[in-house]
Design an enzyme around this catalytic site. Structure first.
Site, PDB file in Angstrom:
ATOM      1  N   GLN A  81      -4.896  -2.160   9.394  1.00  0.00           N
ATOM      2  CA  GLN A  81      -4.722  -3.444   8.718  1.00  0.00           C
ATOM      3  C   GLN A  81      -5.298  -4.559   9.601  1.00  0.00           C
ATOM      4  OE1 GLN A  81      -3.289  -3.838   5.540  1.00  0.00           O
ATOM      5  NE2 GLN A  81      -4.081  -5.911   5.771  1.00  0.00           N
ATOM      6  N   LYS A 117       0.835  -1.206   0.000  1.00  0.00           N
ATOM      7  CA  LYS A 117       0.000   0.000   0.000  1.00  0.00           C
ATOM      8  C   LYS A 117       0.869   1.255   0.000  1.00  0.00           C
ATOM      9  CE  LYS A 117      -3.769  -2.570   1.994  1.00  0.00           C
ATOM     10  NZ  LYS A 117      -4.494  -3.072   3.144  1.00  0.00           N
ATOM     11  N   ASP A 162     -11.396   1.741   3.366  1.00  0.00           N
ATOM     12  CA  ASP A 162     -11.628   0.302   3.225  1.00  0.00           C
ATOM     13  C   ASP A 162     -13.113   0.008   2.992  1.00  0.00           C
ATOM     14  OD1 ASP A 162      -9.409  -1.331   3.202  1.00  0.00           O
ATOM     15  OD2 ASP A 162      -9.270  -1.547   5.381  1.00  0.00           O
TER      16      ASP A 162
END
Ligand code: NAD
Length: 283
Positions: free
Chosen positions: A97, A53, A120
């Site tokens: 995460q 990322k 997300d």
């Protein structure tokens, strides 16, 4: 032989487009999209994802921030960092995460993120927006699947779509994305009776169960579009999907490989959500 859906190439195309739009946003409005990633603990797979990322941010010209926290970080400390990022004007999107260590409540963490910065697409606000037909940030992996179908001009309207797997991050949001595009959607899971009978109905079959090569050729309708979300590492070290690829090639009209199919699309959609967040937040 089916057409192989090249997720690596499509992902690169999307990133190239994002790089151009980022340049324009910077030039015209002085905005640099900022993405932050928080990693708690030292899970090796998570470390690889976080590095990916960060590199992707650099490639498209985003500002990127990274928080690497020890696995014994308290939930309160993590919530403090989230609060700081919610207020940070340089950061337009961020994520924690997953999975987080067991002593931290995943729901509490996701719900603490400002939905506008929840790139997300996991916050209940964003899930609700998707389910009410007015999506804001969409979950990245299913959004990536939709992007692949669209870029290959695969008709969705009126099609019989079957999803194997009902997780919050893939199966469930994908139901709504396919429904929004007028597919007839069926979802299968571990308690589904006679799975092959259901999957054989699919004109679009999405496998997202996390079970190596569980979708065999005889479970696939002739001419089906087969989307394989699974990423499974065998004891031999080989990476395989949820679909028995060679078998499936006997039946499918289109198929995604593993690796190089759905996988590369997730980060591309994360970048897109962040770019959208930056364009909207700084209006
Ligand atoms: P999960 O474990 O949260 O959910 C799996 C789902 O599959 C469950 O709903 C379960 O009921 C169903 N399932 C499991 N075994 C089944 C069986 N034998 N028959 C029918 N249904 C079954 O998994 P997830 O997080 O949704 O991930 C699924 C797979 O996709 C994993 O391999 C994961 O690594 C991969 N994945 C890839 C990406 C990406 O490409 N970027 C992103 C997310 C997940």
């Amino acid at each position: 032989m089916p057409a192989i859906i090249d997720g690596k190439k499509i992902s690169q195309d999307v990133r190239d487009e994002i790089r151009e739009k980022t340049l324009r946003l910077k030039g015209e409005r002085g905005i640099v999209p900022g993405l932050a990633v928080i990693l708690v603990g030292d899970d090796p797979a998570s470390q690889i994802y976080v590095r990916g990322k960060k590199n992707a941010c650099r490639e498209v010209g985003f500002l990127s921030k990274e928080f690497r926290l020890p696995s014994d970080t308290s939930e309160t400390k993590l919530l403090d960092i989230i609060d700081g990022l919610n207020r940070d004007h340089e950061i337009h999107g961020f994520l924690v995460q997953l999975p987080v260590p067991e002593h931290i409540r995943t729901d509490a963490i996701i719900e603490a993120i400002d939905p506008r910065k929840d790139v997300d697409g996991f916050h209940p606000y964003n899930v609700g927006k998707l389910f009410s037909g007015n999506p804001y940030h969409r979950a990245c992996t299913p959004a990536g699947i939709m992007e692949l179908l669209d870029r290959y001009e695969i008709e969705i309207k009126g099609k019989e779509a079957v999803i194997v797997g009902r997780s919050n991050i893939v199966g469930k949001p994908l139901i709504m994305m396919l429904l929004e595009r007028h597919a007839t959607v069926t979802v299968c899971h571990t308690r589904t009776k006679d799975l092959p009978k259901v999957t054989r109905r699919a004109e679009i079959l999405v496998a997202a169960a996390g079970k190596p090569e569980m979708i065999r050729g005889d479970m696939i309708r002739d001419g089906a579009v087969v989307i394989d979300v699974g990423i499974n590492r065998l004891d031999t070290g080989k990476l395989v999907g949820d679909v028995a690829f060679a078998d499936a090639c006997e039946r499918a009209s289109y198929i995604t490989p593993v690796p190089g199919g759905v996988g590369p699309m997730t980060i591309a959609m994360l970048l897109r959500n962040t770019l959208d967040a930056a364009s909207i937040q700084d209006k």
